[in-house]
Design an enzyme around this catalytic site. Sequence first.
Site, mmCIF file in Angstrom:
data_model
loop_
_atom_site.group_PDB
_atom_site.id
_atom_site.type_symbol
_atom_site.label_atom_id
_atom_site.label_comp_id
_atom_site.label_asym_id
_atom_site.label_seq_id
_atom_site.Cartn_x
_atom_site.Cartn_y
_atom_site.Cartn_z
ATOM 1 N N LYS A 1 0.843 -1.181 0.104
ATOM 2 C CA LYS A 1 0.127 0.021 -0.048
ATOM 3 C C LYS A 1 0.885 1.227 -0.028
ATOM 4 C CE LYS A 1 -1.724 1.356 4.257
ATOM 5 N NZ LYS A 1 -1.348 2.817 4.339
ATOM 6 N N ASN A 2 1.782 1.376 0.959
ATOM 7 C CA ASN A 2 2.785 2.403 1.100
ATOM 8 C C ASN A 2 3.762 2.571 -0.019
ATOM 9 O OD1 ASN A 2 1.074 3.094 3.280
ATOM 10 N ND2 ASN A 2 2.484 2.272 4.872
ATOM 11 N N ARG B 1 -3.555 10.720 4.326
ATOM 12 C CA ARG B 1 -2.121 11.356 4.645
ATOM 13 C C ARG B 1 -1.202 11.311 3.204
ATOM 14 N NH1 ARG B 1 0.715 14.197 8.689
ATOM 15 N NH2 ARG B 1 3.086 13.641 8.379
ATOM 16 N N ASP C 1 -4.597 8.508 10.173
ATOM 17 C CA ASP C 1 -4.710 7.909 11.204
ATOM 18 C C ASP C 1 -4.534 8.871 12.577
ATOM 19 O OD1 ASP C 1 -5.601 5.428 10.046
ATOM 20 O OD2 ASP C 1 -3.340 5.239 9.423
ATOM 21 N N ASP D 1 4.373 0.112 12.184
ATOM 22 C CA ASP D 1 3.110 -0.240 11.586
ATOM 23 C C ASP D 1 2.964 -1.807 11.790
ATOM 24 O OD1 ASP D 1 2.371 2.134 10.897
ATOM 25 O OD2 ASP D 1 2.932 1.697 8.538
ATOM 26 N N VAL E 1 8.390 6.422 16.861
ATOM 27 C CA VAL E 1 7.733 7.052 15.782
ATOM 28 C C VAL E 1 6.633 8.186 15.658
ATOM 29 C CG1 VAL E 1 7.235 6.763 13.211
ATOM 30 C CG2 VAL E 1 9.031 5.270 14.449
HETATM 31 N N1 EPU Z 1 6.816 14.212 11.160
HETATM 32 C C1 EPU Z 1 6.916 15.397 11.443
HETATM 33 N N2 EPU Z 1 7.077 16.426 10.602
HETATM 34 C C2 EPU Z 1 6.906 15.929 9.369
HETATM 35 C C3 EPU Z 1 6.686 14.695 8.898
HETATM 36 C C4 EPU Z 1 6.824 13.810 9.666
HETATM 37 O O1 EPU Z 1 7.113 15.765 12.593
HETATM 38 O O2 EPU Z 1 7.046 16.875 8.398
HETATM 39 C C5 EPU Z 1 6.733 12.994 12.310
HETATM 40 C C6 EPU Z 1 5.270 12.345 12.295
HETATM 41 O O3 EPU Z 1 4.400 12.889 12.915
HETATM 42 C C7 EPU Z 1 5.682 11.101 12.688
HETATM 43 C C8 EPU Z 1 7.106 10.862 12.409
HETATM 44 O O4 EPU Z 1 7.573 11.919 11.772
HETATM 45 O O5 EPU Z 1 5.516 11.215 14.133
HETATM 46 C C9 EPU Z 1 7.076 9.480 11.192
HETATM 47 O O6 EPU Z 1 6.239 9.966 9.933
HETATM 48 P P1 EPU Z 1 6.771 9.814 8.286
HETATM 49 O O7 EPU Z 1 6.607 11.086 7.915
HETATM 50 O O8 EPU Z 1 7.969 9.029 8.478
HETATM 51 O O9 EPU Z 1 5.583 9.009 8.212
HETATM 52 P P2 EPU Z 1 4.499 8.952 6.951
HETATM 53 O O10 EPU Z 1 4.976 9.322 5.680
HETATM 54 O O11 EPU Z 1 3.357 10.050 7.173
HETATM 55 C C10 EPU Z 1 4.226 6.652 6.248
HETATM 56 C C11 EPU Z 1 3.281 5.497 6.209
HETATM 57 C C12 EPU Z 1 2.806 5.202 7.635
HETATM 58 C C13 EPU Z 1 3.911 4.750 8.431
HETATM 59 C C14 EPU Z 1 5.008 5.708 8.506
HETATM 60 C C15 EPU Z 1 6.153 5.208 9.349
HETATM 61 C C16 EPU Z 1 2.182 5.889 4.028
HETATM 62 C C17 EPU Z 1 1.171 6.451 3.286
HETATM 63 N N3 EPU Z 1 2.150 5.975 5.601
HETATM 64 O O12 EPU Z 1 3.535 7.740 6.940
HETATM 65 O O13 EPU Z 1 1.919 3.957 7.411
HETATM 66 O O14 EPU Z 1 3.460 4.542 9.770
HETATM 67 O O15 EPU Z 1 5.498 6.079 7.186
HETATM 68 O O16 EPU Z 1 6.824 4.282 8.634
HETATM 69 O O17 EPU Z 1 3.253 5.598 3.590
HETATM 70 C C18 EPU Z 1 -0.108 2.607 7.727
HETATM 71 O O18 EPU Z 1 0.141 1.976 6.661
HETATM 72 O O19 EPU Z 1 -0.712 2.072 8.655
HETATM 73 C C19 EPU Z 1 0.787 3.766 8.051
HETATM 74 C C20 EPU Z 1 0.204 4.726 9.016
#
Ligand code: EPU
Length: 420
Positions: free
Chosen positions: A26-27, A96, A120, A309, A331
Amino acid sequence: MAPRTESLHVVGGTRLEGEIAVLGAKNAALKHMVATLLAPGTHHLTNVPRILDVEIMGKVLEHVGATCERDGTTLEIVVPEVPNPEAPLDLVRQMRASILILGTLLARTGEARVALPGGDDFGSRPIDLHLGGLEDLGAVFDLQHGVLRATAPDGLHGADIFLEFPSVGATENILLASVLSEGTTTIGNAAREPELADLAAYLTAMGAEIEGAGTSTIRVHGVDELRPADHHVVPDRLEAGTYIVAGAMTGGRVTIRDCIPAHLRMELSKLGDAGATITTGDDWVTIEGPDRPEPIDFATLPFPGYHTDMHPQMVALLSVASGTSIATENVYAARFRYIGELNRMGADVHTDGQHIIIRGVEELSGCEVDGCDIRAAAALTIAGLRADGTTIVVGAQHVDRGYDGFVDNLRSLGATIDRI
Ligand code: EPU
């Protein structure tokens, strides 16, 4: 979209046995769908899971002017010469991953308008790192009434960016914007997730020049234009990992095919510590046992650390361990809502700041629980597989967001599970 009242009814007590295959991540698929917008013409993505988030992203692309047709697990996406720079605000708020459209549309059209994203409920999830990186590339932002407008008055240009945290989304947004920027961009402290490396592989097939994807330093040499390409999406390590933990929870013997065990190294190692026997090949994993898990400690970290996750599923498993385990969530600030639900089933789990103390109990007992997000719903289903009686996981639509054929896969392994 499925009505909110649908639930999963799981009757515990059966050891899972058998083999299933997983689909693409998915991601990764969601990001690849956005990436198509960088090159007008016809793209094909294969191994794409039939999940709700992919459906929603298809609608986002259609709003921007692309067409998106599915044939089984293949998506054909036709991208127009001039996409509409405004993403559909209501859809972006739901998911997101759609924030990636910001860097992409900015690179393609010089402008992007998106709503601030939802996703989420894991505590505050800012996008400051996305915006800071794009600003370094020349973007200017204006936020009014919840709508973020990005422009690049002098065009996008290469920059030396160093992320404060290896955010997956920020690395991807900067990568998507920089492939069409002028000059060279360096992303330091970049995320190293396999899905991101897969996005870079797809962009490379489109003609992008990227070095170091999958390492902490990514270097992008901007090109003038990209061409459409076909790409097979990398296997979903979270889907595979969820079924592996399900097998372990029941003390069964389960084989997952079409996955990449190397992408689950830390998670498999922790399952081994918990007493499971794990055998792997290049593209399969077999897990066997344990009868009762042993307590272990783990801490979530960006890849190659233990994946956040996969945290709720592992806590579900450890809730019946023969002692006390400690998990640390590094995280997300607040990925704990599922814990109260697990405790309703008789688990003894408490938080102390970012730490989760899991005192193993002999037995769980089925009841109605709220599957409040994708991984929470999966974890509570896993708990239900071992619980006495019936567990009703309310919120089946959450598993639809991330798992293709969740109920059918578990049934084919022998689980007694229905969707009502
Ligand atoms: N963060 C910040 N500032 C930012 C971006 C992120 O503070 O500008 C923080 C977030 O708040 C969080 C941490 O950094 O606490 C990690 O966020 P990250 O940006 O790495 O995650 P994401 O890109 O928003 C993706 C996956 C998530 C997965 C995370 C970590 C997708 C669509 N989502 O999210 O997947 O948990 O990476 O690996 O790719 C899921 O599939 O269930 C899911 C939530």
